[in-house]
Design a protein around this motif. Sequence first.
Motif, short mmCIF file in Angstrom:
data_model
loop_
_atom_site.label_atom_id
_atom_site.label_comp_id
_atom_site.label_asym_id
_atom_site.label_seq_id
_atom_site.Cartn_x
_atom_site.Cartn_y
_atom_site.Cartn_z
N GLY A 91 1.12 -1.38 -0.14
CA GLY A 91 0.37 0.10 -0.34
C GLY A 91 0.92 0.93 0.06
N SER A 92 2.20 0.74 -0.54
CA SER A 92 3.18 2.31 -0.35
C SER A 92 2.47 3.15 -1.18
CB SER A 92 4.27 1.59 -0.71
OG SER A 92 4.91 0.72 0.24
N PRO A 93 2.89 4.29 -1.55
CA PRO A 93 2.59 5.29 -2.12
C PRO A 93 2.78 5.30 -4.34
CG PRO A 93 3.38 6.55 -0.31
CD PRO A 93 3.41 4.97 0.01
N LYS A 94 2.16 5.35 -4.48
CA LYS A 94 2.46 5.22 -6.06
C LYS A 94 3.38 5.63 -6.58
CE LYS A 94 -2.59 3.91 -7.04
NZ LYS A 94 -3.40 3.82 -7.53
N TYR A 95 4.16 5.06 -8.18
CA TYR A 95 5.27 5.74 -8.67
C TYR A 95 4.24 6.56 -9.49
CZ TYR A 95 8.47 2.47 -6.52
OH TYR A 95 9.27 2.29 -5.21
N HIS A 96 5.33 8.00 -9.61
CA HIS A 96 4.81 8.52 -11.05
C HIS A 96 4.97 8.22 -12.71
CE1 HIS A 96 4.47 11.48 -7.31
NE2 HIS A 96 3.07 11.66 -7.43
N LEU A 97 6.26 8.42 -11.96
CA LEU A 97 6.93 6.93 -13.36
C LEU A 97 7.63 6.35 -13.24
CD1 LEU A 97 9.24 10.54 -14.07
CD2 LEU A 97 7.03 9.18 -15.25
N ILE A 98 7.86 5.11 -14.16
CA ILE A 98 8.08 3.94 -14.32
C ILE A 98 9.05 4.04 -15.34
CG2 ILE A 98 7.97 1.16 -13.82
CD1 ILE A 98 4.98 1.66 -13.06
N PHE A 99 10.14 3.06 -15.47
CA PHE A 99 10.90 3.12 -16.07
C PHE A 99 11.20 1.90 -16.06
CE2 PHE A 99 11.77 7.90 -15.55
CZ PHE A 99 10.95 8.21 -16.86
N MET A 100 11.57 1.15 -17.60
CA MET A 100 12.00 0.14 -17.44
C MET A 100 13.55 0.00 -18.63
SD MET A 100 8.65 -2.72 -18.17
CE MET A 100 10.02 -3.71 -18.57
N ASP A 101 14.40 -0.52 -17.89
CA ASP A 101 15.35 -0.66 -18.74
C ASP A 101 15.77 -2.17 -19.06
OD1 ASP A 101 18.36 -0.19 -20.45
OD2 ASP A 101 18.72 1.00 -18.47
#
Length: 101
Positions: A91-101
């Motif tokens: 239940g942690s605060p959500k991410y605004h950006l997610i990058f996959m490398d």
Amino acid sequence: MKSLAAVACGLIGVLDLPSSSLRILCLGVGGGSLPHFCVHHFPGSVVDAVDIDPMVFEAAHSAMGLPEHLPGMQCITADAVAYLEEFVASGSPKYHLIFMD
């Protein structure tokens, strides 16, 4: 990848989100340039860099110039899918950006 991050910078500007409130997730670290870029261009943001292989972090630090300690960046050794499952369950605060490398 940095072009994608530059587009994200533009979107953040359009959305008028202060960088100090941004939460960014980088799945896969490679040489570490993307998390480093995010910490530099989004001051005050939280950047979580996740990679399954601790040697990737070692190589990024020793050979690719990723500083050992960057304020706002956390290096997490974990499988990306397992990390995301635990993250969602917590239940942690959500991410605004997610990058996959």
